[in-house]
Structures are given as C-alpha cells and as structure tokens.
Design an enzyme around this catalytic site. Structure first.
Site, PDB file in Angstrom:
ATOM      1  CB  SER A   1      -1.024  -0.024   1.180  1.00 54.99           C
ATOM      2  OG  SER A   1      -1.627   1.108   1.304  1.00 54.99           O
TER       3      SER A   1
ATOM      4  CE1 TYR B   1      -4.137  -1.783   4.925  1.00 52.39           C
ATOM      5  CE2 TYR B   1      -2.814   0.170   4.822  1.00 52.39           C
ATOM      6  CZ  TYR B   1      -3.483  -0.857   4.096  1.00 52.39           C
ATOM      7  OH  TYR B   1      -3.541  -0.835   2.728  1.00 52.39           O
TER       8      TYR B   1
END
Length: 256
Positions: free
Chosen positions: A143, A156
């Site tokens: 990401s 995350y």
C-alpha cells in the site's frame, strides 16, 4: 517476464477489488488463473461475472492465515490446473486505528492477514517455484501506507511496511533463479475495503478498532473516486512484464 500465455497464476484475495482486477488482466494475457478468497459468495460472484466477460477463473476458498490450508489449496491448484509460476499475494484487510488504542486482538488480526498471509504465501510457493525451474514472478500487495504512514495507519502500516521489506529482500534472493519479485503500492482504489471492519473473526472479537456507519459511507464515497481495480490489474501486468520492484498507482515513486 514477457509472455503469460499458459502460465498458471495464483491470486489471493482474488474474488474482489484489486485481486479480481489482476486476475482478469492475467487471464486476458492468456494465463490460467486460480483465485483464492475467504468468502464463498465473493468467489461465486467473481467467477460468474468473469464468465460473462468471456474469462475463466478457477475458484478456491482460502483463509490466508491458515498455513495448512495454504498448502492444501496450492496442491489442489497444481493438481487441477498445473504448476504455479505467477503469484499475487494480494489478500488484505484495510482496517485503520491508532496504536495507542490497539488490543492484542487488533494486532493479531491485522498483522495475521496483511503480513502473515504474505509470509504464508511465500513459504508455501517459493520452494515449489524454485524446484520446478520455470522462472516466474511474485507480486505482493502492500500500500502507499507501506511507504508513508498516516496518523491512523497504526497496525496496518506496520504490516504493509513489512510486506515492502520482504519483497525487497526476496527480489535479491531470487534474481539469479529467473523469478521476478514486485511489490504493489496502490493509493486509493475503488474497492470494497470499507467493508473489512465487518469481517472480524470471532476469535479476534476483543478489539478496539471500530468503524461507524457514517465513517464507512464516507470511505465508500472517497474510494469511489479512486482508480478502478481493472486499471490496477493492467498496471501490475505491465510491472511484471518489466520486472519492476515497485508498482505504483499514484506516480509517487519511479518504478525501479
């Protein structure tokens, strides 16, 4: 890698979002594509939708945190379709929150899927790919949150930074064996990531990370303006073909 025709591809998280976009892109290039996902309903919908577009996808149910199941599913794919030489370790959950609030269940769930799922995929598939000596390519989905941390990135981003580091190291490890390695670092993509808070397993129920209905709708509206999964899939195919380390959707880094 220049040619995908008749290669067997294995895509985790392949029944929706980026995974499905990539699965379709690989199939259009002539690959035989197996998609693995934890949700049977998503698998059925993905296969039916792809079939309507003239694309054949082979579905397999998989919880990527389950190491035994990982090996069993890969065995089944190789028995049903052939030896895997294209791998997308894409399954992940987009659950955000502040580290100061996190419980052990938050850590275990998010790390288990976003980093542990990639570890399990690498451990299951890399030895097989090396032994069969067919070359190939591995791409893992991180990401932009694996490069730049937002204030609520928390666990995350810790997981996604780990994925980036893994792929950087694995690329060097496998370079001499004709196996390329890339890491996908997308920015906003129009996916169902806003639904992930509702997918928390019962065994990780003691969590502090929650999402209100208003927050979910706000995220849905924001992601609606993101890149389409199909376009991301095309970018990943281009990145694999060029053996780029980084595959970006935002232009934030030059691929190398």
């Amino acid at each position: 890698m220049e040619k995908f025709n008749n290669r067997v591809a294995f895509v985790t998280g392949g029944a929706s979002g980026v995974g499905l976009g990539l699965a379709k892109a690989l199939a259009r290039e002539g690959a035989k594509v197996a998609i693995a996902d934890i949700r049977d309903d998503h698998l059925a919908t993905a296969v039916a939708g792809a079939r309507a577009d003239g694309i054949l996808l082979s579905p397999y149910r998989l919880d990527v945190t389950d190491r035994v199941a990982h090996a069993q599913v890969v065995d089944a794919v190789e028995r049903d379709i052939g030896r895997i030489s294209l791998v997308s370790l894409n399954a992940g959950i987009g659950v955000l929150g502040h580290i100061k609030d996190a419980t052990y269940d938050d850590w275990d769930w998010i790390i288990g899927v976003n980093l542990g799922g990639v570890i399990n995929g690498v451990r299951t598939l890399v030895p097989r790919m090396r032994a069969q000596k067919l070359g190939g390519h591995i791409v893992a989905t991180a990401s932009m949150g694996g490069i730049v941390v937002a204030d609520s990135g928390g666990i995350y981003s810790a997981a996604k930074f780990g994925v980036v580091a893994m792929m950087q190291c694995l690329r060097e490890d496998l370079a001499a064996e004709g196996i390329g390695v890339s890491v996908l670092c997308p920015a906003a993509v129009n996916t169902n990531i806003h639904e992930h808070y509702r997918m928390r397993p019962a065994e990780f129920n003691n969590g502090a990370y929650v999402q209100t209905a208003e927050e979910e709708q706000g995220l849905r509206r924001m992601l609606a303006h993101g890149m389409s999964p199909e376009r991301v899939g095309e970018l990943v195919v281009e990145g694999i073909r060029s053996n780029n380390l980084y595959i970006m959707t935002s232009g934030a880094l030059e691929p190398i």
